[in-house]
Design a protein around this motif. Sequence first.
Motif, short mmCIF file in Angstrom:
data_model
loop_
_atom_site.label_atom_id
_atom_site.label_comp_id
_atom_site.label_asym_id
_atom_site.label_seq_id
_atom_site.Cartn_x
_atom_site.Cartn_y
_atom_site.Cartn_z
N LEU A 253 0.83 -1.20 0.00
CA LEU A 253 0.00 0.00 0.00
C LEU A 253 0.86 1.25 0.00
N ILE A 254 2.02 1.16 0.68
CA ILE A 254 3.06 2.19 0.66
C ILE A 254 4.38 1.47 0.44
N LYS A 255 5.17 1.95 -0.48
CA LYS A 255 6.47 1.36 -0.77
C LYS A 255 7.55 2.16 -0.06
N GLY A 256 8.17 1.56 0.96
CA GLY A 256 9.22 2.22 1.72
C GLY A 256 10.56 2.17 1.02
N ALA A 257 11.49 3.00 1.50
CA ALA A 257 12.80 3.12 0.87
C ALA A 257 13.89 2.36 1.60
N GLY A 258 13.52 1.58 2.63
CA GLY A 258 14.52 0.88 3.43
C GLY A 258 14.98 -0.42 2.80
N ARG A 259 15.80 -1.15 3.56
CA ARG A 259 16.34 -2.42 3.09
C ARG A 259 15.23 -3.45 2.94
N LYS A 260 15.49 -4.49 2.17
CA LYS A 260 14.52 -5.57 2.00
C LYS A 260 14.56 -6.52 3.19
N VAL A 261 13.39 -6.95 3.62
CA VAL A 261 13.28 -7.92 4.71
C VAL A 261 13.74 -9.28 4.21
N THR A 262 14.51 -9.99 5.04
CA THR A 262 14.95 -11.35 4.71
C THR A 262 14.36 -12.33 5.73
N ALA A 263 14.45 -13.60 5.39
CA ALA A 263 13.92 -14.65 6.26
C ALA A 263 14.72 -14.77 7.55
N LYS A 264 15.91 -14.18 7.60
CA LYS A 264 16.77 -14.27 8.78
C LYS A 264 16.62 -13.08 9.71
N ASP A 265 15.75 -12.15 9.38
CA ASP A 265 15.68 -10.89 10.10
C ASP A 265 14.88 -10.97 11.40
N THR A 266 15.19 -10.02 12.28
CA THR A 266 14.27 -9.59 13.32
C THR A 266 13.57 -8.35 12.77
N ILE A 267 12.26 -8.29 12.92
CA ILE A 267 11.52 -7.15 12.39
C ILE A 267 10.76 -6.44 13.50
N GLN A 268 10.48 -5.17 13.27
CA GLN A 268 9.61 -4.39 14.15
C GLN A 268 8.47 -3.88 13.28
N LYS A 304 6.07 -15.75 3.82
CA LYS A 304 5.99 -15.64 2.37
C LYS A 304 5.70 -14.21 1.93
N GLY A 305 4.87 -13.50 2.69
CA GLY A 305 4.42 -12.19 2.26
C GLY A 305 5.36 -11.05 2.57
N LEU A 306 6.14 -11.15 3.65
CA LEU A 306 6.98 -10.01 4.06
C LEU A 306 8.41 -10.08 3.53
N VAL A 307 8.92 -11.29 3.28
CA VAL A 307 10.28 -11.38 2.73
C VAL A 307 10.32 -10.69 1.38
N GLY A 308 11.28 -9.80 1.22
CA GLY A 308 11.42 -9.03 -0.01
C GLY A 308 10.75 -7.68 0.02
N GLN A 309 9.84 -7.46 0.98
CA GLN A 309 9.25 -6.13 1.16
C GLN A 309 10.27 -5.21 1.82
N THR A 310 10.15 -3.92 1.60
CA THR A 310 11.14 -2.98 2.10
C THR A 310 10.69 -2.32 3.40
N VAL A 311 11.67 -2.02 4.24
CA VAL A 311 11.40 -1.31 5.50
C VAL A 311 10.83 0.07 5.17
N GLY A 312 9.82 0.47 5.92
CA GLY A 312 9.09 1.70 5.65
C GLY A 312 7.78 1.44 4.93
N SER A 313 7.59 0.20 4.42
CA SER A 313 6.40 -0.13 3.65
C SER A 313 5.20 -0.42 4.53
N ARG A 314 4.02 -0.22 3.95
CA ARG A 314 2.76 -0.71 4.51
C ARG A 314 2.24 -1.76 3.55
N VAL A 315 1.95 -2.95 4.07
CA VAL A 315 1.59 -4.09 3.23
C VAL A 315 0.30 -4.71 3.73
N MET A 316 -0.62 -5.03 2.80
CA MET A 316 -1.80 -5.82 3.14
C MET A 316 -1.55 -7.27 2.73
N LEU A 317 -1.77 -8.18 3.67
CA LEU A 317 -1.69 -9.61 3.39
C LEU A 317 -3.07 -10.22 3.58
#
Length: 354
Positions: A253-268, A304-317
């Motif tokens: 819904l919003i494309k952020g400019a941060g790094r891409k989320v990986t399967a190994k990450d801790t996310i907030q 499946k849905g968050l890996v590859g999305q960028t930090v700063g993004s808003r995503v609907m799953l």
Amino acid sequence: MISRHSRTRRAAGLTAALCAAALTLTACGSDDSSSGKSSPSSSSTSPAVSASVTPSGSASASATPSASPTKAAKTITNLDAVSVTGNPGKSPTVKADWPIKIAKTTSKVLNPGTGRTVDSSATVNVNYVGINARTGKSFDSSFTRGKATSFSLDQVVAGFKKGLAGKKVGDRVLIMMPGTDAYDSQGGASQVGINKGDSLIFVVEIKDVAYKTAEGTAVTPPAGLPTVTVKNNVPDVKIGDAKKPSSLVTQPLIKGAGRKVTAKDTIQVKYRTWSWSDDELIEDGYDGSGVSGQMSGVIEGWKKGLVGQTVGSRVMLVVPPSMAYPKGNATPTIAKGETLVYVIDILFADEASS
């Protein structure tokens, strides 16, 4: 009929879980939901200086000082007495006429950055070295470990938080704090050579800071999906006439400019959850600074849905039951076979500590 918010629960999972490699006062624990299967991770931590860290001494920039100076520490009122040399990105050299101490936490920017401002409760990613101002020796250094570390400023010693609040991403900051803003309340940290009353010095390079909310370029979803509206920067979902999908739908819904989320990450993240069958909001994690956890512990739909999305993004799953809770869930209450709709703000991501 159940009212729209009568079943709403605070986010049951993704409890504060940023497990830093160093700066930990307490070990990681758990805070599982009653089902043990909530979308978030269940680990938690409180970063500050770790009693398990072995003092390296390698980042000390004076000659090798005595571990127990015989002369009394000189009280300084500003940071002019502390010299920091070396290029940003490298372990700094810190010199002073040891031993010294300070009565009030003081900080100054050595090299200015131009990034986002650090809030007093922000999650940050930093490189740092810590120096005991009584001995001149380093007791902890992410530079020595070769990897920056991430943690919430709500989980570190008071002096560290005071020193970084209001600074910017890219800043190189010198902080000096009295024992009262460090480890006096714990009687010191003898495992790393810190006595009660010791003032501490940190040189900190701020590499990243969590977003407060999604921020970036708006994306228009295609027709046929649930409708997302936003009021006071909090999203709401209306299923309406949308056709329920049989497979995962990932819609930025919003494309952020941060790094891409990986399967190994801790996310907030901040997130809300709706049930498809009755259009009900069943989980609300959009207040405060968000919740955190490891990608390895989230439901399959998030993986499946968050890996590859960028930090700063808003995503609907839109997550089918096979990728969420096929047998249902207790907290939050989710019926067997329920399709779920999530709207997620990705505030921060960093590779999880091993």
